[in-house]
Design a protein around this motif. Structure first.
Motif, mmCIF file in Angstrom:
data_model
loop_
_atom_site.group_PDB
_atom_site.id
_atom_site.type_symbol
_atom_site.label_atom_id
_atom_site.label_comp_id
_atom_site.label_asym_id
_atom_site.label_seq_id
_atom_site.Cartn_x
_atom_site.Cartn_y
_atom_site.Cartn_z
ATOM 1 N N LYS A 11 30.153 -17.819 -36.844
ATOM 2 C CA LYS A 11 30.360 -18.919 -35.898
ATOM 3 C C LYS A 11 30.264 -18.417 -34.460
ATOM 4 O O LYS A 11 29.594 -19.020 -33.618
ATOM 5 C CB LYS A 11 31.721 -19.565 -36.155
ATOM 6 N N ARG A 12 30.901 -17.280 -34.181
ATOM 7 C CA ARG A 12 30.845 -16.720 -32.827
ATOM 8 C C ARG A 12 29.437 -16.260 -32.482
ATOM 9 O O ARG A 12 28.985 -16.426 -31.351
ATOM 10 C CB ARG A 12 31.843 -15.568 -32.694
ATOM 11 N N TRP A 13 28.748 -15.663 -33.454
ATOM 12 C CA TRP A 13 27.360 -15.236 -33.270
ATOM 13 C C TRP A 13 26.524 -16.438 -32.831
ATOM 14 O O TRP A 13 25.765 -16.381 -31.863
ATOM 15 C CB TRP A 13 26.867 -14.631 -34.567
ATOM 16 N N LYS A 14 26.669 -17.542 -33.541
ATOM 17 C CA LYS A 14 25.911 -18.759 -33.221
ATOM 18 C C LYS A 14 26.313 -19.303 -31.844
ATOM 19 O O LYS A 14 25.460 -19.730 -31.066
ATOM 20 C CB LYS A 14 26.152 -19.815 -34.298
ATOM 21 N N ASN A 15 27.607 -19.289 -31.540
ATOM 22 C CA ASN A 15 28.069 -19.780 -30.238
ATOM 23 C C ASN A 15 27.486 -18.955 -29.089
ATOM 24 O O ASN A 15 27.087 -19.507 -28.065
ATOM 25 C CB ASN A 15 29.591 -19.781 -30.166
ATOM 26 N N TYR A 16 27.460 -17.625 -29.274
ATOM 27 C CA TYR A 16 26.846 -16.780 -28.243
ATOM 28 C C TYR A 16 25.365 -17.112 -28.084
ATOM 29 O O TYR A 16 24.860 -17.190 -26.968
ATOM 30 C CB TYR A 16 27.021 -15.293 -28.565
#
Length: 134
Positions: free
Chosen positions: A42-47
């Motif tokens: 999720k964080r990977w995608k948000n970045y």
């Protein structure tokens, strides 16, 4: 104790853990590992989304400069700020990606190749995403 919490509580706890400590808590048990993996993706995608948004801002700024709607000094200052912001977001994203790779959280071979390529580019001072903003 931590290995007997309901999944919903584990999700809430993991969501509040900073990037630098995220992967470490995956060692508690299998449920924590799965939830950390989900949160890391999720964080990977948000970045990636934030990097894309900032890149669009850089392009829009360039169009304003070409149309002479802003002066050169303002353009350079704002453009440098955006570039530093993209570089910071990229570093944070690559940190998570590398930790995921090293801890066996990336299953897809294509994602592994993407991460390895991006890390290699970053180590050699390149532009991992090919945005031309380094």
């Amino acid at each position: 104790m931590l290995d007997r919490l309901p999944v919903e509580i584990v999700e809430r706890i993991i969501a509040k853990i900073p990037d630098t400590d995220l992967i470490a808590v995956s060692k508690v048990d299998r449920v924590w590992w799965q939830e950390v993996r989900r949160e890391a993706y999720k964080r990977w995608k948000n970045y990636a989304t934030m990097i894309g948004d900032v890149y669009c801002e850089i392009r829009a700024l360039g169009k304003h400069y070409i149309k002479r709607e802003i002066d050169w000094i303002t353009f350079e200052d704002v453009n440098d700020l955006y570039k530093r912001w993209i570089n910071r977001l990229t570093e944070d994203q690559l940190y998570i990606m590398e930790k995921m790779l090293r801890n066996g959280m990336v299953m897809d071979p294509q994602e592994r190749e993407t991460i390895e390529y991006a890390l290699s580019e970053q180590r050699w001072g390149g532009d991992p995403w090919g945005l031309g903003v380094v």
